[in-house]
Design a protein around this motif. Structure first.
Motif, PDB file in Angstrom:
ATOM      1  N   GLU A  81      -4.324  -8.712  -3.275  1.00 58.90           N
ATOM      2  CA  GLU A  81      -3.120  -7.736  -3.120  1.00 58.90           C
ATOM      3  C   GLU A  81      -2.670  -7.622  -4.414  1.00 58.90           C
ATOM      4  O   GLU A  81      -2.484  -6.503  -4.581  1.00 58.90           O
ATOM      5  CB  GLU A  81      -2.340  -8.483  -1.898  1.00 58.90           C
ATOM      6  CG  GLU A  81      -2.722  -8.331  -0.746  1.00 58.90           C
ATOM      7  CD  GLU A  81      -1.680  -9.036   0.355  1.00 58.90           C
ATOM      8  OE1 GLU A  81      -1.281  -8.452   1.209  1.00 58.90           O
ATOM      9  OE2 GLU A  81      -1.041 -10.140  -0.168  1.00 58.90           O
ATOM     10  N   ASP A  82      -2.567  -8.547  -5.168  1.00 60.70           N
ATOM     11  CA  ASP A  82      -1.692  -8.785  -6.742  1.00 60.70           C
ATOM     12  C   ASP A  82      -2.583  -7.890  -7.536  1.00 60.70           C
ATOM     13  O   ASP A  82      -2.157  -6.932  -8.240  1.00 60.70           O
ATOM     14  CB  ASP A  82      -1.452 -10.076  -7.191  1.00 60.70           C
ATOM     15  CG  ASP A  82      -0.494 -10.705  -6.201  1.00 60.70           C
ATOM     16  OD1 ASP A  82       0.425  -9.891  -5.507  1.00 60.70           O
ATOM     17  OD2 ASP A  82      -0.146 -11.772  -6.265  1.00 60.70           O
ATOM     18  N   MET A  99      -4.095 -12.924  -0.989  1.00 58.40           N
ATOM     19  CA  MET A  99      -2.971 -12.811  -1.680  1.00 58.40           C
ATOM     20  C   MET A  99      -3.122 -12.555  -3.292  1.00 58.40           C
ATOM     21  O   MET A  99      -2.618 -11.510  -3.948  1.00 58.40           O
ATOM     22  CB  MET A  99      -2.018 -14.226  -2.066  1.00 58.40           C
ATOM     23  CG  MET A  99      -1.369 -14.570  -0.698  1.00 58.40           C
ATOM     24  SD  MET A  99      -0.190 -15.958  -1.057  1.00 58.40           S
ATOM     25  CE  MET A  99       0.454 -16.032   0.403  1.00 58.40           C
ATOM     26  N   SER A 151      -1.278  -3.967   0.059  1.00 62.34           N
ATOM     27  CA  SER A 151      -1.096  -4.945   1.019  1.00 62.34           C
ATOM     28  C   SER A 151      -2.215  -4.887   2.100  1.00 62.34           C
ATOM     29  O   SER A 151      -2.442  -3.999   2.688  1.00 62.34           O
ATOM     30  CB  SER A 151       0.493  -4.650   1.916  1.00 62.34           C
ATOM     31  OG  SER A 151       1.465  -4.467   1.179  1.00 62.34           O
ATOM     32  N   ILE A 152      -2.718  -6.393   2.151  1.00 60.81           N
ATOM     33  CA  ILE A 152      -3.712  -6.432   3.154  1.00 60.81           C
ATOM     34  C   ILE A 152      -3.451  -7.307   4.042  1.00 60.81           C
ATOM     35  O   ILE A 152      -3.298  -8.528   3.832  1.00 60.81           O
ATOM     36  CB  ILE A 152      -5.029  -7.002   2.352  1.00 60.81           C
ATOM     37  CG1 ILE A 152      -5.349  -6.281   0.913  1.00 60.81           C
ATOM     38  CG2 ILE A 152      -6.170  -7.060   3.237  1.00 60.81           C
ATOM     39  CD1 ILE A 152      -6.429  -7.021   0.051  1.00 60.81           C
ATOM     40  N   PRO A 153      -3.240  -6.777   5.492  1.00 59.97           N
ATOM     41  CA  PRO A 153      -2.791  -7.601   6.548  1.00 59.97           C
ATOM     42  C   PRO A 153      -3.731  -8.723   6.909  1.00 59.97           C
ATOM     43  O   PRO A 153      -5.048  -8.272   7.151  1.00 59.97           O
ATOM     44  CB  PRO A 153      -2.587  -6.479   7.685  1.00 59.97           C
ATOM     45  CG  PRO A 153      -2.735  -5.287   6.954  1.00 59.97           C
ATOM     46  CD  PRO A 153      -3.223  -5.379   5.879  1.00 59.97           C
ATOM     47  N   ILE A 154      -3.569  -9.721   7.115  1.00 57.31           N
ATOM     48  CA  ILE A 154      -4.472 -10.773   7.230  1.00 57.31           C
ATOM     49  C   ILE A 154      -5.228 -10.531   8.710  1.00 57.31           C
ATOM     50  O   ILE A 154      -6.252 -11.074   8.953  1.00 57.31           O
ATOM     51  CB  ILE A 154      -4.103 -12.242   7.181  1.00 57.31           C
ATOM     52  CG1 ILE A 154      -2.953 -12.500   8.076  1.00 57.31           C
ATOM     53  CG2 ILE A 154      -3.517 -12.382   5.689  1.00 57.31           C
ATOM     54  CD1 ILE A 154      -2.473 -14.077   8.035  1.00 57.31           C
ATOM     55  N   ASN A 155      -4.546  -9.975   9.554  1.00 61.02           N
ATOM     56  CA  ASN A 155      -5.268  -9.452  10.894  1.00 61.02           C
ATOM     57  C   ASN A 155      -6.474  -8.607  10.646  1.00 61.02           C
ATOM     58  O   ASN A 155      -7.343  -8.606  11.507  1.00 61.02           O
ATOM     59  CB  ASN A 155      -4.148  -9.114  12.019  1.00 61.02           C
ATOM     60  CG  ASN A 155      -3.100  -8.440  11.433  1.00 61.02           C
ATOM     61  OD1 ASN A 155      -2.577  -8.524  10.187  1.00 61.02           O
ATOM     62  ND2 ASN A 155      -2.451  -7.554  12.314  1.00 61.02           N
ATOM     63  N   LEU A 211      -7.177 -16.890   3.158  1.00 66.02           N
ATOM     64  CA  LEU A 211      -5.810 -16.156   3.049  1.00 66.02           C
ATOM     65  C   LEU A 211      -5.431 -16.334   1.585  1.00 66.02           C
ATOM     66  O   LEU A 211      -4.726 -15.346   1.253  1.00 66.02           O
ATOM     67  CB  LEU A 211      -5.067 -16.984   3.982  1.00 66.02           C
ATOM     68  CG  LEU A 211      -5.285 -17.027   5.316  1.00 66.02           C
ATOM     69  CD1 LEU A 211      -4.278 -17.541   6.242  1.00 66.02           C
ATOM     70  CD2 LEU A 211      -5.509 -15.541   5.800  1.00 66.02           C
ATOM     71  N   ASN A 212      -5.412 -17.237   0.932  1.00 66.00           N
ATOM     72  CA  ASN A 212      -5.113 -17.336  -0.405  1.00 66.00           C
ATOM     73  C   ASN A 212      -5.652 -16.365  -1.431  1.00 66.00           C
ATOM     74  O   ASN A 212      -4.951 -15.787  -2.303  1.00 66.00           O
ATOM     75  CB  ASN A 212      -5.037 -18.847  -0.951  1.00 66.00           C
ATOM     76  CG  ASN A 212      -4.055 -19.673  -0.415  1.00 66.00           C
ATOM     77  OD1 ASN A 212      -3.085 -19.180   0.328  1.00 66.00           O
ATOM     78  ND2 ASN A 212      -4.280 -21.031  -0.330  1.00 66.00           N
ATOM     79  N   ILE A 263       0.102  -8.554   9.520  1.00 67.72           N
ATOM     80  CA  ILE A 263       0.877  -9.672   8.999  1.00 67.72           C
ATOM     81  C   ILE A 263       0.388  -9.827   7.523  1.00 67.72           C
ATOM     82  O   ILE A 263      -0.644 -10.006   6.971  1.00 67.72           O
ATOM     83  CB  ILE A 263       0.178 -10.860   9.544  1.00 67.72           C
ATOM     84  CG1 ILE A 263       0.067 -10.743  11.193  1.00 67.72           C
ATOM     85  CG2 ILE A 263       0.781 -12.387   9.187  1.00 67.72           C
ATOM     86  CD1 ILE A 263      -0.862 -11.821  12.064  1.00 67.72           C
ATOM     87  N   ILE A 264       1.467  -9.917   6.590  1.00 67.18           N
ATOM     88  CA  ILE A 264       1.506 -10.260   5.075  1.00 67.18           C
ATOM     89  C   ILE A 264       2.159 -11.576   5.014  1.00 67.18           C
ATOM     90  O   ILE A 264       3.329 -11.845   5.354  1.00 67.18           O
ATOM     91  CB  ILE A 264       2.198  -8.985   4.476  1.00 67.18           C
ATOM     92  CG1 ILE A 264       1.676  -7.628   4.812  1.00 67.18           C
ATOM     93  CG2 ILE A 264       2.039  -9.399   2.881  1.00 67.18           C
ATOM     94  CD1 ILE A 264       0.518  -7.294   4.393  1.00 67.18           C
ATOM     95  N   ARG A 265       1.534 -12.571   4.077  1.00 61.18           N
ATOM     96  CA  ARG A 265       1.940 -13.639   3.858  1.00 61.18           C
ATOM     97  C   ARG A 265       2.495 -13.563   2.241  1.00 61.18           C
ATOM     98  O   ARG A 265       2.043 -12.811   1.365  1.00 61.18           O
ATOM     99  CB  ARG A 265       0.990 -14.921   3.874  1.00 61.18           C
ATOM    100  CG  ARG A 265       0.510 -14.948   5.066  1.00 61.18           C
ATOM    101  CD  ARG A 265      -1.016 -15.528   4.939  1.00 61.18           C
ATOM    102  NE  ARG A 265      -1.144 -17.094   4.711  1.00 61.18           N
ATOM    103  CZ  ARG A 265      -1.410 -17.824   3.484  1.00 61.18           C
ATOM    104  NH1 ARG A 265      -2.127 -17.106   2.607  1.00 61.18           N
ATOM    105  NH2 ARG A 265      -1.424 -18.944   3.385  1.00 61.18           N
ATOM    106  N   ASP A 293      -2.698  -4.212  -6.093  1.00 62.09           N
ATOM    107  CA  ASP A 293      -1.573  -3.670  -5.805  1.00 62.09           C
ATOM    108  C   ASP A 293      -1.258  -3.122  -4.444  1.00 62.09           C
ATOM    109  O   ASP A 293      -1.156  -1.902  -4.336  1.00 62.09           O
ATOM    110  CB  ASP A 293      -0.725  -2.527  -7.008  1.00 62.09           C
ATOM    111  CG  ASP A 293       0.827  -2.751  -6.676  1.00 62.09           C
ATOM    112  OD1 ASP A 293       1.364  -3.513  -6.114  1.00 62.09           O
ATOM    113  OD2 ASP A 293       1.003  -1.524  -7.180  1.00 62.09           O
ATOM    114  N   ARG A 332       6.198  -3.816  -2.113  1.00 60.53           N
ATOM    115  CA  ARG A 332       4.971  -2.981  -2.107  1.00 60.53           C
ATOM    116  C   ARG A 332       4.805  -2.315  -0.859  1.00 60.53           C
ATOM    117  O   ARG A 332       3.940  -1.404  -0.640  1.00 60.53           O
ATOM    118  CB  ARG A 332       3.761  -4.246  -2.185  1.00 60.53           C
ATOM    119  CG  ARG A 332       2.688  -3.716  -2.678  1.00 60.53           C
ATOM    120  CD  ARG A 332       1.455  -4.782  -2.953  1.00 60.53           C
ATOM    121  NE  ARG A 332       1.517  -5.422  -4.100  1.00 60.53           N
ATOM    122  CZ  ARG A 332       1.191  -6.731  -4.342  1.00 60.53           C
ATOM    123  NH1 ARG A 332       1.280  -7.672  -3.451  1.00 60.53           N
ATOM    124  NH2 ARG A 332       1.352  -7.089  -5.517  1.00 60.53           N
TER     125      ARG A 332
END
Ligand SMILES: Cc1ncc(COP(=O)(O)O)c(C=O)c1O
Lengths: 83, 395
Positions: A51-52, A48, A57-61, A44-45, B151-153, A55, B168
């Motif tokens: 994603e950065d 993140m 958004s990657i949904p964790i699901n 999960l980390n 889900i975005i954290r 740029d 974003r």
């Protein structure tokens, strides 16, 4: 300006190698859990960070179907080209 | 590997990680004497690992109310809120929660876990987005998964990181639910609510705050973090539990949005489960009244927390960033944490042991939960014991 698939793959392999510092050579077919023992929190980390870097958004699901480095690269590529 | 063999493998991995740690989880409590003492094995221990923040588990008002409800209404409702399980008490408790938070609507759920599942999965669905703190409680993660939303954290308690991820999302912000907690249960730290609200107001989205650990603890009347920082009106939905300061079981959601009511018709965790028992509702109503008038309890609680936090900090323990009822000592290894936990029990103190991956960033914690009923002597004894163990286990 968009990173090519190879660049995404390279970045993932580099990050995963440094995260696990195991002797396993990380390739497209490396299994994140059974070979690299990446636990869910580390994954999960890593998401993140990715994603950065790209740029996006990657949904964790969306990770439910990801087992190998290639599948992760495919997911990033798919999200990136859709955004 | 078949299903049972998979469980065997997981059990073996767990035992291999900490061969002596097996007894630390789900420890049998043989007898409970009071809000602060119980018997474990043949030891009379100080309970320093409960969520009984206001110390109301034995309050005569709550016990009397529960007794009366059992006598008058029986042991259970045997039905869903949607069917035969909405008694006078359930509806009265909802009105009392709405009044407490000065808002239009309140819904009572059977547990706090279901309050999060039911609220989140009622508010968002596939195609929508939830933006959640990375250290969110499992009930928040599970609610998000149940909802089917993306889900975005964001990084724990990091408003700049949250802002970046919200920005974003672009046009998707309109269907985004942001979720944070008043007090985080692992390290006891509080959400930077003012910053989160500022960002939400700038970009949009709907904000849900889980006040599970902060209800009764923060704010003049105990509303939680919203009251402490004066932002009640800026938070769209507040969830919480009866299982901590209110000393029973159950959960709630309150909101000023009248749309909250619609959740009763769509939310499976509300509909497909039996409603709380009459005794549970009655004791919760009595406890809510005590909580609202409980400034003296909050003062006692905070005296206890600040005293123990300061003592442990002076001793040299690495603690969570904010003093409060959850005081977590962060230890280097699971082995050290287990040794600390066992030694505390040998000194007749029960705390919670938290090992990876339950705690953030692979940490191992010995977590104390302080309550208003702890006496100054108990708090001093606990502080002394932690100091004594520091020199043998840590330094
Ligand atoms: C932050 C948070 N939310 C929700 C819950 C769930 O509460 P309950 O015990 O009522 O199911 C808890 C309790 O563990 C919690 O810590």
């Amino acid at each position: 300006m968009s990173e090519s698939y190879d660049e995404i793959m390279q970045l993932l392999c580099d990050r995963l190698s440094s995260m696990t510092n195991s002797s396993v050579q990380v390739t497209a077919d490396t299994n994140l859990i059974s070979q690299l023992s990446i636990d869910s929190i580390k994954l999960l980390n890593l998401i993140m960070e990715i994603e950065d870097t790209f740029d996006v958004s990657i949904p964790i699901n969306a990770l439910a179907d990801v087992q190998t480095v290639r599948q992760l690269a495919d997911l990033v590529q798919k999200i990136k080209s859709a955004s | 590997m078949n299903l049972l063999e998979k469980l065997d493998a997981a059990a073996a991995a767990r035992k291999a990680m900490l061969p002596d740690g097996v007894g630390a989880f789900g420890i049998p409590i043989e007898e409970v004497y009071s809000a602060t003492e119980a018997r474990i094995g043949d030891r009379r221990v100080i309970l320093l690992g409960t969520n009984n923040y206001l110390g109301l588990t034995f309050s005569p008002e709550c016990i009397r109310a529960a007794h009366e409800a059992i006598d008058k209404e029986g042991t259970g409702t045997t039905g869903s809120r949607m069917a035969n399980g909405s008694y006078f008490g359930h509806r009265a408790l909802e009105r009392e929660f709405a009044d407490f938070y000065q808002c239009q609507s309140a819904i009572v759920f059977t547990t706090g876990y279901q309050a999060n599942l039911g609220t989140i999965s009622g508010l968002v669905g596939p195609g929508d987005t939830v933006l959640i703190d990375g250290d969110s409680h499992a009930s928040i993660y599970d609610g998000c998964i149940l909802s089917g939303a993306d889900i975005i954290r964001f990084k724990h308690n990091d408003p700049a990181d949250m802002e970046k991820r919200l920005r974003r999302l672009g046009s998707r912000i309109e269907t985004t639910l942001i979720i944070a907690e008043g007090i985080y249960s692992m390290l006891g730290d509080q959400a930077p609510l003012a910053e989160i609200v500022r960002i939400k107001n700038e970009y949009g989205g709907i904000l849900l705050l889980d006040e599970a650990h902060s209800l009764g603890v923060l704010g003049e009347t105990g509303q939680g973090l919203v009251e402490k920082v004066g932002l009640l009106r800026e938070v769209d939905f507040i969830t919480g539990t009866f299982s901590k300061s209110l000393c029973s079981i159950g959960g709630f959601c309150v909101s000023n949005h009248p749309q909250l009511d619609q959740l009763r018709y769509v939310s499976h965790p509300y509909i497909f489960t039996a409603s709380p028992s009459p005794a549970t509702i009655a004791s919760t109503r009595a406890a809510l009244e005590l909580l609202r008038k409980g400034s003296h309890l909050r003062k006692q609680l905070w005296d206890n927390c600040t005293q123990l936090y300061a003592r442990m900090q002076e001793t040299g323990y690495q603690l969570g960033p904010d003093p409060g009822p959850v005081i977590a000592a962060i230890l280097d290894t699971p082995q050290q944490a287990l040794l600390m936990w066992k030694s505390l029990l040998e000194h007749n103190i029960y705390v919670n042991l938290i090992l990876p991956p339950a705690a953030p960033e692979g940490k191992s914690l010995v977590r104390c939960s302080v309550n208003a009923a702890h006496t100054p002597e108990q708090i001093k004894y606990v502080g002394d014991t932690f100091a004594k163990l520091y020199s043998t286990i840590i330094s």
